[in-house]
Design a protein around this motif. Structure first.
Motif, PDB file in Angstrom:
ATOM      1  N   SER A  62      10.792  -2.481   4.203  1.00  0.00           N
ATOM      2  CA  SER A  62      10.291  -2.832   2.878  1.00  0.00           C
ATOM      3  C   SER A  62      10.825  -1.919   1.770  1.00  0.00           C
ATOM      4  N   PRO A  63      12.160  -1.871   1.595  1.00  0.00           N
ATOM      5  CA  PRO A  63      12.722  -1.021   0.536  1.00  0.00           C
ATOM      6  C   PRO A  63      12.456  -1.573  -0.856  1.00  0.00           C
ATOM      7  N   HIS A  64      12.231  -0.663  -1.820  1.00  0.00           N
ATOM      8  CA  HIS A  64      11.988  -1.028  -3.222  1.00  0.00           C
ATOM      9  C   HIS A  64      12.792  -0.106  -4.128  1.00  0.00           C
ATOM     10  N   TRP A  65      13.655  -0.682  -4.957  1.00  0.00           N
ATOM     11  CA  TRP A  65      14.462   0.102  -5.887  1.00  0.00           C
ATOM     12  C   TRP A  65      13.586   0.637  -7.025  1.00  0.00           C
ATOM     13  N   SER A  66      13.921   1.852  -7.482  1.00  0.00           N
ATOM     14  CA  SER A  66      13.302   2.372  -8.696  1.00  0.00           C
ATOM     15  C   SER A  66      13.875   1.632  -9.898  1.00  0.00           C
ATOM     16  N   PRO A  67      13.154   1.594 -11.035  1.00  0.00           N
ATOM     17  CA  PRO A  67      13.635   0.831 -12.196  1.00  0.00           C
ATOM     18  C   PRO A  67      15.029   1.228 -12.669  1.00  0.00           C
ATOM     19  N   GLY A  94      17.406   2.288 -10.740  1.00  0.00           N
ATOM     20  CA  GLY A  94      18.366   2.033  -9.683  1.00  0.00           C
ATOM     21  C   GLY A  94      18.895   3.273  -8.978  1.00  0.00           C
ATOM     22  N   ARG A  95      18.226   4.423  -9.134  1.00  0.00           N
ATOM     23  CA  ARG A  95      18.720   5.670  -8.558  1.00  0.00           C
ATOM     24  C   ARG A  95      18.067   6.038  -7.234  1.00  0.00           C
ATOM     25  N   LEU A  96      16.885   5.477  -6.960  1.00  0.00           N
ATOM     26  CA  LEU A  96      16.165   5.815  -5.742  1.00  0.00           C
ATOM     27  C   LEU A  96      15.654   4.557  -5.049  1.00  0.00           C
ATOM     28  N   ILE A  97      15.427   4.690  -3.755  1.00  0.00           N
ATOM     29  CA  ILE A  97      14.845   3.604  -2.969  1.00  0.00           C
ATOM     30  C   ILE A  97      13.590   4.138  -2.286  1.00  0.00           C
ATOM     31  N   ALA A  98      12.454   3.484  -2.531  1.00  0.00           N
ATOM     32  CA  ALA A  98      11.221   3.832  -1.825  1.00  0.00           C
ATOM     33  C   ALA A  98      11.044   2.873  -0.650  1.00  0.00           C
ATOM     34  N   PHE A  99      10.533   3.375   0.456  1.00  0.00           N
ATOM     35  CA  PHE A  99      10.318   2.510   1.609  1.00  0.00           C
ATOM     36  C   PHE A  99       9.221   3.083   2.486  1.00  0.00           C
ATOM     37  N   LEU A 100       8.687   2.237   3.334  1.00  0.00           N
ATOM     38  CA  LEU A 100       7.685   2.651   4.314  1.00  0.00           C
ATOM     39  C   LEU A 100       8.341   2.750   5.682  1.00  0.00           C
ATOM     40  N   ARG A 101       7.840   3.661   6.484  1.00  0.00           N
ATOM     41  CA  ARG A 101       8.414   3.881   7.809  1.00  0.00           C
ATOM     42  C   ARG A 101       7.394   3.559   8.887  1.00  0.00           C
ATOM     43  N   ASN A 117       3.912  -3.719   0.273  1.00  0.00           N
ATOM     44  CA  ASN A 117       4.293  -3.766  -1.136  1.00  0.00           C
ATOM     45  C   ASN A 117       4.144  -2.394  -1.793  1.00  0.00           C
ATOM     46  N   LEU A 118       5.203  -1.963  -2.470  1.00  0.00           N
ATOM     47  CA  LEU A 118       5.213  -0.738  -3.263  1.00  0.00           C
ATOM     48  C   LEU A 118       5.587  -1.096  -4.690  1.00  0.00           C
ATOM     49  N   PHE A 170       6.544   7.722 -10.607  1.00  0.00           N
ATOM     50  CA  PHE A 170       5.360   7.486  -9.775  1.00  0.00           C
ATOM     51  C   PHE A 170       5.523   6.191  -8.972  1.00  0.00           C
ATOM     52  N   ILE A 171       4.821   6.167  -7.851  1.00  0.00           N
ATOM     53  CA  ILE A 171       4.775   4.967  -7.002  1.00  0.00           C
ATOM     54  C   ILE A 171       3.311   4.668  -6.716  1.00  0.00           C
ATOM     55  N   THR A 172       2.936   3.399  -6.837  1.00  0.00           N
ATOM     56  CA  THR A 172       1.584   2.986  -6.468  1.00  0.00           C
ATOM     57  C   THR A 172       1.645   2.102  -5.234  1.00  0.00           C
ATOM     58  N   PHE A 173       0.618   2.177  -4.417  1.00  0.00           N
ATOM     59  CA  PHE A 173       0.582   1.433  -3.168  1.00  0.00           C
ATOM     60  C   PHE A 173      -0.861   1.263  -2.719  1.00  0.00           C
ATOM     61  N   GLU A 174      -1.054   0.463  -1.707  1.00  0.00           N
ATOM     62  CA  GLU A 174      -2.382   0.227  -1.120  1.00  0.00           C
ATOM     63  C   GLU A 174      -2.429   0.831   0.276  1.00  0.00           C
ATOM     64  N   ALA A 175      -3.538   1.458   0.613  1.00  0.00           N
ATOM     65  CA  ALA A 175      -3.718   1.979   1.970  1.00  0.00           C
ATOM     66  C   ALA A 175      -5.194   2.222   2.240  1.00  0.00           C
ATOM     67  N   TYR A 176      -5.488   2.504   3.482  1.00  0.00           N
ATOM     68  CA  TYR A 176      -6.861   2.652   3.969  1.00  0.00           C
ATOM     69  C   TYR A 176      -7.354   4.084   3.799  1.00  0.00           C
ATOM     70  N   HIS A 177      -8.683   4.206   3.527  1.00  0.00           N
ATOM     71  CA  HIS A 177      -9.335   5.520   3.511  1.00  0.00           C
ATOM     72  C   HIS A 177     -10.792   5.336   3.920  1.00  0.00           C
ATOM     73  N   GLN A 178     -11.164   5.925   5.032  1.00  0.00           N
ATOM     74  CA  GLN A 178     -12.537   5.873   5.541  1.00  0.00           C
ATOM     75  C   GLN A 178     -13.062   4.433   5.630  1.00  0.00           C
ATOM     76  N   GLY A 179     -12.233   3.564   6.162  1.00  0.00           N
ATOM     77  CA  GLY A 179     -12.656   2.204   6.448  1.00  0.00           C
ATOM     78  C   GLY A 179     -12.549   1.223   5.297  1.00  0.00           C
ATOM     79  N   GLU A 180     -12.008   1.647   4.126  1.00  0.00           N
ATOM     80  CA  GLU A 180     -11.880   0.742   2.996  1.00  0.00           C
ATOM     81  C   GLU A 180     -10.498   0.865   2.372  1.00  0.00           C
ATOM     82  N   SER A 181     -10.099  -0.203   1.681  1.00  0.00           N
ATOM     83  CA  SER A 181      -8.781  -0.253   1.082  1.00  0.00           C
ATOM     84  C   SER A 181      -8.819   0.313  -0.336  1.00  0.00           C
ATOM     85  N   TYR A 182      -7.856   1.185  -0.653  1.00  0.00           N
ATOM     86  CA  TYR A 182      -7.787   1.817  -1.968  1.00  0.00           C
ATOM     87  C   TYR A 182      -6.389   1.673  -2.566  1.00  0.00           C
TER      88      TYR A 182
END
Length: 565
Positions: free
Chosen positions: A406-411, A413-420, A456-457, A465-477
């Motif tokens: 799931s690679p995502h280019w920075s606005p 075009g200099r960096l690529i964010a991705f999940l591993r 999705n990133l 900055f990068i925003t994303f969704e992930a779990y914390h103590q049983g709930e999505s943040y």
């Protein structure tokens, strides 16, 4: 650790109020006693006979037996032709007088030649067509997702009449003795004069149609006792939402593994299957030695017996191209004046001639036509990926670290964010680390670790900055991370964030109490604002995630796609 809450996307019913309140059509009011009258008291028109080889309605007949008397169709089968529509095909086809009638989610009813690749006519409506049509006395009747009922000429596709319902209609129609019946949510039954379109009566729950008792439950009009035996065939294949049909001691049924199966009724053994690129939820149709299958990949497939002797249509020499978007016009001549037909995304054609402005192409039928140059893509493969060489050039390859997805280019075009992902053995998608990469230096660095279930990133406009969704103590943040200092901020409870293209503001979704709500919030946790709440019905689906809303480039609008179910 971070965690994720999974939800299932549900259709936003624009007419929810009318669904809850029930039908408000007032053309004809009927008393309780009148609603129980026998159908022989209604004005009747003789049904014109059709050929025994035809499949004129959903599941073949009034009893929903799904059985054809055809004795010629016998697996193994081979593909005779396939036709691409502009959307998923959830509607079951019918076949009458060597014509296949089928609707698509692209809002078009198609009349196709049953034997060869050919469009006889099309009729465009204002909503998806998700249910089978019915043929009666040279007319075609069907409904749309925006609750409009249509009657067309079966020969020309010309409209004869239409009717707008205030109740939700989501069921194939039934035709008999000059009456057309539709079920409506939740237990309404409409009866129309098939010739004039007049609503002759509105009934609740049950009606008798030509000797067969029908019942309407949750808007679905079906025989009280159905004759098909789908249950036993579903047990023999992967998960299926389709119904089984049969002919010549063989049952045919579609499945959610994208295959159509043929099962020997006597031995209950699989004797043939064919894989498409989408779910097969629609009921197949059988007519004159052929099997017709609709798939959610957008295609209608026509199969015949595989004798090993059939010759393919001879294609004209030239390079192969692919239509790259829906509703592309094909013209009779190079002047691009007289429209011959329209083709949809994914149809492969041979290119006969080309110049700067247009291509001459060979259609799947063997005929030729002309399209503008923007309609065609010419694809070459690099590292297993197809690139459209009409618009792509100077292709470069960047090698990400093992497990990167799931690679995502920075606005800029200099960096690529991705999940591993480190563990691929789970039942659902899950990543454990967030990384960024500099494609020039080919260096990668980890920003944080956690439990990521949504791929999705979203980058901030300045790329800091990068925003994303992930779990914390049983709930999505919703979270925000500074890609330089690696400062991690838990912004707010929610799902599927998307960064504004003009401000330090994030849009996100939250499902609560039967409403899917889109919110805005500033990066500093101020300015929380509800944008819209979308009423939903259904259950939370396991192992899925919500897609983020999409910003317009000027930051003034948000778009959100939603699945019907």
């Amino acid at each position: 650790m971070l965690d994720l809450l999974n939800f299932r996307t549900i259709l936003f019913l624009c007419f929810l109020q009318s669904i809850v309140l029930g039908c408000t059509d007032q053309r004809t009011k009927t008393s309780a006693s009148k609603s129980a009258e026998s159908d022989h008291l209604l004005p009747q028109i003789t049904d014109q006979p059709i050929s025994a080889k035809d499949w004129s309605m959903f599941m073949a007949n009034l009893q929903f037996s799904g059985h054809s008397t055809d004795v010629n169709l016998k697996p193994p089968l081979c593909l005779r032709w396939k036709f691409k529509t502009g959307g998923k095909v959830q509607a079951s086809p019918i076949v009458v007088n060597e014509t296949v009638y089928v609707g698509s989610n692209d809002g078009i009813l198609y009349a196709l030649d049953a034997k060869v690749w050919k469009v006889k006519w099309t009729f465009r409506v204002g909503g998806s067509i998700r249910n089978a049509a019915v043929f009666w006395n040279n007319r075609i009747f069907f409904s749309t997702a925006n609750n409009v009922i249509y009657a067309l000429s079966a020969e020309t596709g010309d409209k004869i009449w239409q009717y707008k319902s205030q109740s939700w209609i989501d069921t194939p129609p039934i035709a008999s003795l000059g009456q057309i019946y539709f079920g409506a949510y939740s237990d309404k039954i409409y009866a129309f004069n098939a010739v004039t379109g007049e609503l002759t009566r509105s009934i609740r729950r049950r009606v008798r149609i030509d000797g067969t008792d029908y019942v309407c439950r949750q808007g679905r009009l079906t025989p009280l006792t159905v004759m098909h035996q789908t249950g036993q065939w579903r047990n023999l294949i992967p998960f299926s939402q389709s119904l089984a049909v049969s002919a010549n001691n063989v049952a045919y049924i579609g499945a959610r593994d994208n295959k159509i199966y043929a099962i020997d009724i006597g031995s209950k053994e699989h004797i043939w299957s064919y894989k498409t690129d989408g779910y097969i939820d629609a009921v197949p149709a059988i007519s004159d030695g052929m099997l017709y299958v609709a798939s959610c990949d957008g295609y209608i497939y026509a199969f015949e017996n595989d004798t090993g002797t059939r010759q393919q249509v001879k294609r004209k020499p030239g390079r192969t191209g692919t239509i790259i978007s829906d509703n592309r016009k094909v013209y009779e001549t190079a002047g691009l004046e007289q429209v011959k037909l329209q083709l949809n995304d994914g149809v492969e054609v041979d290119i006969i001639n080309r110049n700067i402005l247009f291509y001459q192409i060979a259609l799947p039928s063997g005929e030729s036509g002309w399209v503008d140059w923007q309609s065609i893509g010419i694809f070459d493969q690099t590292d297993g990926i197809l690139f459209n060489t009409v618009v792509c050039s100077n292709i470069e390859t960047f090698k990400l670290i093992k497990g990167a997805e799931s690679p995502h280019w920075s606005p800029n075009g200099r960096l690529i964010a991705f999940l591993r992902r480190k563990n691929l053995s789970g039942q659902y998608w899950k990543a454990s680390e967030l990384w960024i990469m500099d494609p020039i230096s080919n260096k990668s660095r980890r920003l944080c670790h956690g439990d990521f279930y949504n791929p999705n990133l979203s980058w901030s406009l300045d790329g800091n900055f990068i925003t994303f969704e992930a779990y914390h103590q049983g709930e999505s943040y919703v979270w925000v991370i500074d890609q330089f200092a690696k400062n991690l901020t838990r912004l707010i409870k929610g799902d599927a964030p998307a960064w504004s293209p003009i401000a330090n503001q994030v849009a996100f979704r939250r499902w609560e109490e039967g409403v899917d709500t889109i919110y805005l919030i500033n990066m500093d946790k101020t300015g929380l604002k509800e944008v819209v709440g979308i009423p939903i019905e259904g259950k939370i689906s396991t192992f899925t995630y919500l897609n983020p809303p999409v910003w317009s480039p000027n930051g003034q609008y948000l778009a959100l796609g939603m699945d019907r179910r």
